[in-house]
Design a protein around this motif. Structure first.
Motif, PDB file in Angstrom:
ATOM      1  N   ASP A  75       3.519   6.249  74.519  1.00  0.00           N
ATOM      2  CA  ASP A  75       4.205   6.216  75.808  1.00  0.00           C
ATOM      3  C   ASP A  75       3.839   7.499  76.556  1.00  0.00           C
ATOM      4  N   ARG A  76       2.963   7.371  77.537  1.00  0.00           N
ATOM      5  CA  ARG A  76       2.475   8.535  78.273  1.00  0.00           C
ATOM      6  C   ARG A  76       3.615   9.282  78.957  1.00  0.00           C
ATOM      7  N   ASP A  77       4.542   8.528  79.549  1.00  0.00           N
ATOM      8  CA  ASP A  77       5.656   9.142  80.259  1.00  0.00           C
ATOM      9  C   ASP A  77       6.532   9.966  79.313  1.00  0.00           C
ATOM     10  N   GLU A  78       6.795   9.419  78.135  1.00  0.00           N
ATOM     11  CA  GLU A  78       7.606  10.138  77.145  1.00  0.00           C
ATOM     12  C   GLU A  78       6.857  11.366  76.630  1.00  0.00           C
ATOM     13  N   ALA A  79       5.560  11.225  76.415  1.00  0.00           N
ATOM     14  CA  ALA A  79       4.762  12.371  75.963  1.00  0.00           C
ATOM     15  C   ALA A  79       4.793  13.481  77.011  1.00  0.00           C
ATOM     16  N   LEU A  80       4.704  13.114  78.274  1.00  0.00           N
ATOM     17  CA  LEU A  80       4.761  14.114  79.342  1.00  0.00           C
ATOM     18  C   LEU A  80       6.134  14.773  79.390  1.00  0.00           C
ATOM     19  N   ARG A  81       7.185  13.984  79.233  1.00  0.00           N
ATOM     20  CA  ARG A  81       8.542  14.547  79.225  1.00  0.00           C
ATOM     21  C   ARG A  81       8.683  15.595  78.122  1.00  0.00           C
ATOM     22  N   ARG A  82       8.114  15.297  76.963  1.00  0.00           N
ATOM     23  CA  ARG A  82       8.180  16.250  75.845  1.00  0.00           C
ATOM     24  C   ARG A  82       7.344  17.494  76.120  1.00  0.00           C
ATOM     25  N   ALA A  83       6.221  17.320  76.791  1.00  0.00           N
ATOM     26  CA  ALA A  83       5.396  18.478  77.163  1.00  0.00           C
ATOM     27  C   ALA A  83       6.146  19.371  78.144  1.00  0.00           C
ATOM     28  N   VAL A  84       6.867  18.754  79.079  1.00  0.00           N
ATOM     29  CA  VAL A  84       7.686  19.530  80.018  1.00  0.00           C
ATOM     30  C   VAL A  84       8.638  20.430  79.238  1.00  0.00           C
ATOM     31  N   GLU A  85       9.289  19.871  78.230  1.00  0.00           N
ATOM     32  CA  GLU A  85      10.254  20.643  77.438  1.00  0.00           C
ATOM     33  C   GLU A  85       9.592  21.849  76.770  1.00  0.00           C
ATOM     34  N   VAL A  86       8.401  21.649  76.213  1.00  0.00           N
ATOM     35  CA  VAL A  86       7.702  22.758  75.540  1.00  0.00           C
ATOM     36  C   VAL A  86       7.313  23.830  76.558  1.00  0.00           C
ATOM     37  N   PHE A  87       6.682  23.427  77.650  1.00  0.00           N
ATOM     38  CA  PHE A  87       6.255  24.400  78.659  1.00  0.00           C
ATOM     39  C   PHE A  87       7.454  25.110  79.286  1.00  0.00           C
ATOM     40  N   TRP A  88       8.521  24.377  79.517  1.00  0.00           N
ATOM     41  CA  TRP A  88       9.727  24.961  80.101  1.00  0.00           C
ATOM     42  C   TRP A  88      10.301  26.011  79.162  1.00  0.00           C
ATOM     43  N   ASP A  89      10.303  25.708  77.889  1.00  0.00           N
ATOM     44  CA  ASP A  89      10.872  26.624  76.909  1.00  0.00           C
ATOM     45  C   ASP A  89       9.966  27.820  76.625  1.00  0.00           C
ATOM     46  N   ARG A  90       8.645  27.583  76.566  1.00  0.00           N
ATOM     47  CA  ARG A  90       7.723  28.613  76.095  1.00  0.00           C
ATOM     48  C   ARG A  90       6.857  29.228  77.183  1.00  0.00           C
ATOM     49  N   GLY A  91       6.663  28.535  78.301  1.00  0.00           N
ATOM     50  CA  GLY A  91       5.714  28.999  79.304  1.00  0.00           C
ATOM     51  C   GLY A  91       4.326  28.471  78.981  1.00  0.00           C
ATOM     52  N   TYR A  92       3.394  28.705  79.863  1.00  0.00           N
ATOM     53  CA  TYR A  92       2.044  28.177  79.679  1.00  0.00           C
ATOM     54  C   TYR A  92       1.307  28.883  78.543  1.00  0.00           C
ATOM     55  N   GLU A  93       1.219  30.188  78.617  1.00  0.00           N
ATOM     56  CA  GLU A  93       0.422  30.945  77.630  1.00  0.00           C
ATOM     57  C   GLU A  93       0.975  30.828  76.221  1.00  0.00           C
ATOM     58  N   ALA A  94       2.291  30.904  76.086  1.00  0.00           N
ATOM     59  CA  ALA A  94       2.895  30.916  74.749  1.00  0.00           C
ATOM     60  C   ALA A  94       2.919  29.541  74.091  1.00  0.00           C
ATOM     61  N   ALA A  95       2.777  28.489  74.862  1.00  0.00           N
ATOM     62  CA  ALA A  95       2.778  27.131  74.288  1.00  0.00           C
ATOM     63  C   ALA A  95       1.390  26.828  73.721  1.00  0.00           C
TER      64      ALA A  95
END
Length: 194
Positions: A8-28
């Protein structure tokens, strides 16, 4: 020929948002993103491109969803000034974890500044939408007698947006709910009609 695993591309993107939101671009890390998204490296590349393209799409999605939510709340309020106060005071009402995470757009601005044109364009677009909404609400508050009649609507909108960004940064840096509440209250009180 082996069949590619569907996801599910939409769900995968939602999960990526969570990682980037929590960690930032460089740290993820890519590995962290793949684990959170539940997909393999090739699936990520096929669906999203590289990590940077995934980040840009995640930032656009975050911005669209949070803006839509905020604008819905602002337009539903009977009192324009109360609606604006609610936006600022919401930061003080967040949980410790929500305050630590702050806002993905604010985090992106802090991480990138103006060094990445595509990130800056996404952030500028969101800032423009906020500025328009805040300007409209300040004008409504003036018409209803809630805000000072001499208030410059454009300047007040810039002030409110800067105050919100500052609140989110202070929250991420560990400011207490009481401190955040005080800042938000003083900001709104400065707009009120006497």
């Amino acid at each position: 020929m082996p069949r590619t695993k569907e996801f599910d591309r939409d769900e995968a993107l939602r999960r990526a948002v969570e990682v980037f939101w929590d960690r930032g671009y460089e740290a993820a890390s890519t590995e962290e993103l793949l684990a959170a998204m539940g997909i393999g490296r090739q699936s990520m590349y096929n669906a999203f491109g590289d990590k940077r393209r995934l980040y840009l799409e995640a930032l656009r999605r975050y911005q669209a969803e949070t803006s839509a939510d905020m604008f819905e709340r602002l337009s539903a309020a009977e009192s324009p000034l109360s609606a604006l106060a609610g936006v600022l005071l919401e930061v003080a009402r967040q949980s410790d974890e929500e305050r630590r995470r702050s806002c993905m757009a604010v985090n992106a601005a802090a991480e990138f500044g103006r060094s990445d044109q595509e990130v800056a364009a996404i952030l500028d677009s969101g800032n423009d939408l906020c500025h328009t909404a805040y300007t409209r609400l300040v004008a409504q508050a003036k018409r209803k007698g809630e805000a000072r009649p001499d208030l410059d609507e454009q300047a007040a909108a810039r002030f409110l947006h800067s105050t919100l960004v500052g609140l989110r940064l202070r929250a991420r840096a560990g400011a207490s709910p009481e401190v955040l509440h005080d800042i938000a209250t003083v900001a709104i009180d400065g707009l009120r009609a006497r």
